[in-house]
Scaffold this motif. Structure first.
Motif, PDB file in Angstrom:
ATOM      1  N   ARG A 126     173.391  10.941  98.983  1.00 51.18           N
ATOM      2  CA  ARG A 126     172.495  11.397 100.046  1.00 51.18           C
ATOM      3  C   ARG A 126     172.535  12.913 100.208  1.00 51.18           C
ATOM      4  NH1 ARG A 126     172.957   6.855 104.926  1.00 51.18           N
ATOM      5  NH2 ARG A 126     172.706   5.043 103.562  1.00 51.18           N
ATOM      6  N   ARG A 127     173.642  13.536  99.850  1.00 53.61           N
ATOM      7  CA  ARG A 127     173.714  14.996  99.931  1.00 53.61           C
ATOM      8  C   ARG A 127     172.711  15.659  98.989  1.00 53.61           C
ATOM      9  NH1 ARG A 127     179.692  17.471 100.803  1.00 53.61           N
ATOM     10  NH2 ARG A 127     180.682  15.799 102.012  1.00 53.61           N
ATOM     11  N   PHE A 128     172.290  14.942  97.951  1.00 54.00           N
ATOM     12  CA  PHE A 128     171.361  15.503  96.965  1.00 54.00           C
ATOM     13  C   PHE A 128     169.917  15.082  97.219  1.00 54.00           C
ATOM     14  CE2 PHE A 128     175.532  15.586  95.090  1.00 54.00           C
ATOM     15  CZ  PHE A 128     175.570  16.826  94.468  1.00 54.00           C
ATOM     16  N   GLU A 281     164.584   2.772  95.429  1.00 55.71           N
ATOM     17  CA  GLU A 281     163.297   3.420  95.662  1.00 55.71           C
ATOM     18  C   GLU A 281     163.458   4.632  96.593  1.00 55.71           C
ATOM     19  OE1 GLU A 281     162.554  -0.677  94.304  1.00 55.71           O
ATOM     20  OE2 GLU A 281     163.807   0.158  95.898  1.00 55.71           O
ATOM     21  N   ARG A 282     164.274   4.482  97.631  1.00 54.26           N
ATOM     22  CA  ARG A 282     164.444   5.564  98.597  1.00 54.26           C
ATOM     23  C   ARG A 282     165.209   6.753  98.002  1.00 54.26           C
ATOM     24  NH1 ARG A 282     165.160   9.496 100.723  1.00 54.26           N
ATOM     25  NH2 ARG A 282     165.567  10.017 102.916  1.00 54.26           N
ATOM     26  N   PHE A 283     166.241   6.484  97.205  1.00 57.05           N
ATOM     27  CA  PHE A 283     167.112   7.567  96.746  1.00 57.05           C
ATOM     28  C   PHE A 283     167.102   7.748  95.229  1.00 57.05           C
ATOM     29  CE2 PHE A 283     169.066   6.533 100.919  1.00 57.05           C
ATOM     30  CZ  PHE A 283     168.935   7.784 101.499  1.00 57.05           C
ATOM     31  N   ARG A 285     165.484   9.792  93.294  1.00 54.13           N
ATOM     32  CA  ARG A 285     165.603  11.201  92.900  1.00 54.13           C
ATOM     33  C   ARG A 285     167.011  11.727  93.180  1.00 54.13           C
ATOM     34  NH1 ARG A 285     164.875  14.757  89.387  1.00 54.13           N
ATOM     35  NH2 ARG A 285     164.363  16.870  90.053  1.00 54.13           N
ATOM     36  N   ALA A 286     167.605  11.307  94.283  1.00 52.03           N
ATOM     37  CA  ALA A 286     168.936  11.787  94.646  1.00 52.03           C
ATOM     38  C   ALA A 286     169.980  11.373  93.613  1.00 52.03           C
ATOM     39  CB  ALA A 286     169.323  11.280  96.031  1.00 52.03           C
ATOM     40  N   TYR A 287     169.874  10.136  93.117  1.00 56.51           N
ATOM     41  CA  TYR A 287     170.831   9.674  92.109  1.00 56.51           C
ATOM     42  C   TYR A 287     170.748  10.542  90.857  1.00 56.51           C
ATOM     43  CZ  TYR A 287     172.189   5.373  94.532  1.00 56.51           C
ATOM     44  OH  TYR A 287     172.709   4.469  95.425  1.00 56.51           O
ATOM     45  N   THR A 288     169.530  10.847  90.424  1.00 58.64           N
ATOM     46  CA  THR A 288     169.360  11.672  89.232  1.00 58.64           C
ATOM     47  C   THR A 288     169.884  13.081  89.466  1.00 58.64           C
ATOM     48  OG1 THR A 288     167.375  10.398  88.664  1.00 58.64           O
ATOM     49  CG2 THR A 288     167.693  12.494  87.529  1.00 58.64           C
ATOM     50  N   LEU A 289     169.570  13.655  90.622  1.00 55.56           N
ATOM     51  CA  LEU A 289     169.989  15.021  90.923  1.00 55.56           C
ATOM     52  C   LEU A 289     171.504  15.169  90.976  1.00 55.56           C
ATOM     53  CD1 LEU A 289     167.355  16.019  93.621  1.00 55.56           C
ATOM     54  CD2 LEU A 289     167.595  17.017  91.335  1.00 55.56           C
ATOM     55  N   GLN A 290     172.207  14.159  91.515  1.00 53.26           N
ATOM     56  CA  GLN A 290     173.658  14.312  91.592  1.00 53.26           C
ATOM     57  C   GLN A 290     174.316  14.218  90.216  1.00 53.26           C
ATOM     58  OE1 GLN A 290     175.883  11.541  93.955  1.00 53.26           O
ATOM     59  NE2 GLN A 290     175.244   9.750  92.798  1.00 53.26           N
ATOM     60  N   LEU A 291     173.781  13.380  89.322  1.00 48.06           N
ATOM     61  CA  LEU A 291     174.320  13.317  87.965  1.00 48.06           C
ATOM     62  C   LEU A 291     174.008  14.592  87.198  1.00 48.06           C
ATOM     63  CD1 LEU A 291     173.543   9.634  86.881  1.00 48.06           C
ATOM     64  CD2 LEU A 291     175.778  10.630  87.402  1.00 48.06           C
TER      65      LEU A 291
END
Length: 338
Positions: A126-128, A281-283, A285-291
């Motif tokens: 969620r931080r990302f 669906e909600r996060f 983009r966040a999962y990709t950004l943190q990796l």
């Protein structure tokens, strides 16, 4: 362009998503190996994403000389042993939340990082998320003055399986589900000093058979006296609803949305829209950004923005909330040492 050769441990629901991202969506990574105790599943995912090697034993992946860094997305009860082994092997490591089921196990992970000096990054996606990242920037810019109240709501549209909900597997609702909100609370407001909590089984009686709850509320008092509330539910039937309010002395920031697409259905006496189905669906983009961030940090020698200590302290609050709910007593977070 430098690329990081990554080995992925755990290829279940979320692990498969990570396999997709590491193999095809992140320019700085090359997925060279996957491992899962379900060896057939590991082979299947390796074939799907054109990964050269698959293992039925995670230890084999950690020993693989062609693996430069390890990403761990296996069940929580396996995290401690896998993280410690990867760090001792001097392989930069990313681990999904929560760090462990107990504070003692999480502290072992922290000690291993300190003793080995190996890079470690905690997975709090969620931080990302662009929305939460924007909120953080605006708070730091003083847009709402001084935040004085933190309020977070997490609503899942359905409960997990009983095997997963069992606290022996997941840690229970405060640890498995609430740890994201407790991490955000610390990120935005600082350390939590004490917790009070209530909870019950109100919608899914079967959860009581494994010792979990479907609705809980925790009230937080931060170290500087500011206040917070976190409410969690497994029966948000209308959709996946994640929101956070930061009430400040000069304004309020609200993060979150429930509408998935910009489509309205307008009929007689009714205007309707769809809802966010679930966390991917909600996060997404966040999962990709943190990796992506993890890979760049390792390649460029940068410090981890989310540390094992962040994981330890968020877990400490989650354990305190669980204990407060179990006992009906206010719990000092500093009293949680195991």
């Amino acid at each position: 362009m430098m690329r990081l050769n990554v080995g992925l441990i755990g290829v279940g629901r979320l692990g498969r998503v990570y396999a997709r991202d590491l193999s095809s969506r992140i320019a700085h990574t090359r997925l060279v190996a996957v491992a899962d105790t379900n060896e057939n599943l590991a082979r299947e995912v390796a074939a799907e994403f054109d990964v050269p090697r698959s293992y039925g034993a995670p230890a084999k992946l950690i020993e693989d000389a062609g693996v430069d860094a390890v990403v761990i997305v296996s069940p929580t009860h396996t995290h401690r042993d896998l993280v410690v082994a990867a760090l001792k092997a001097k392989k930069p490591t990313f681990c999904e939340k929560p760090p462990a089921l107990s504070l003692a196990e999480a502290m072992e992970m922290a000690n291993a990082e300190k003793q080995t000096g190996t890079f470690f990054q905690m997975g709090f996606m969620r931080r990302f998320d662009p929305g939460y990242a924007s909120a953080k920037r605006q708070v730091e810019e003083g847009r709402i003055g001084r935040p004085v109240v933190f309020k977070a709501t997490s609503r899942d549209p359905f409960p997990p399986s009983l095997a997963y909900a069992d606290p022996k597997s997941s840690g229970g609702i405060f640890i498995d589900m609430g740890i994201h909100d407790f991490d955000l609370a610390r990120w935005f407001m600082g350390d939590v000093a004490r917790v009070q909590a209530v909870g019950a089984v109100l919608a899914f009686p079967e959860l009581a058979t494994v010792g979990d709850r479907d609705n809980v509320i925790a009230t937080l008092t931060f170290a500087d006296g500011r206040l917070g509330v976190v409410d969690l539910t497994r029966n948000g039937f209308y959709g996946y609803d994640i929101s956070t309010d930061l009430l400040g002395t000069e304004g309020t920031i609200r993060v979150g949305y429930i509408r998935e697409t910009p489509v309205l259905l307008m009929t007689k006496n009714s205007v309707a829209h769809d809802t966010v189905p679930y966390f991917m669906e909600r996060f997404e983009r966040a999962y990709t950004l943190q990796l992506e961030n993890f890979a760049e940090n390792v390649l460029k020698g940068r410090k981890a923005p989310v540390t094992i200590q962040d994981g330890v302290e968020a877990l400490r609050v989650a354990v305190a909330a669980t204990r407060a709910c179990d006992t009906g007593q206010r719990v000092e977070v500093s009293s949680i040492v195991t």
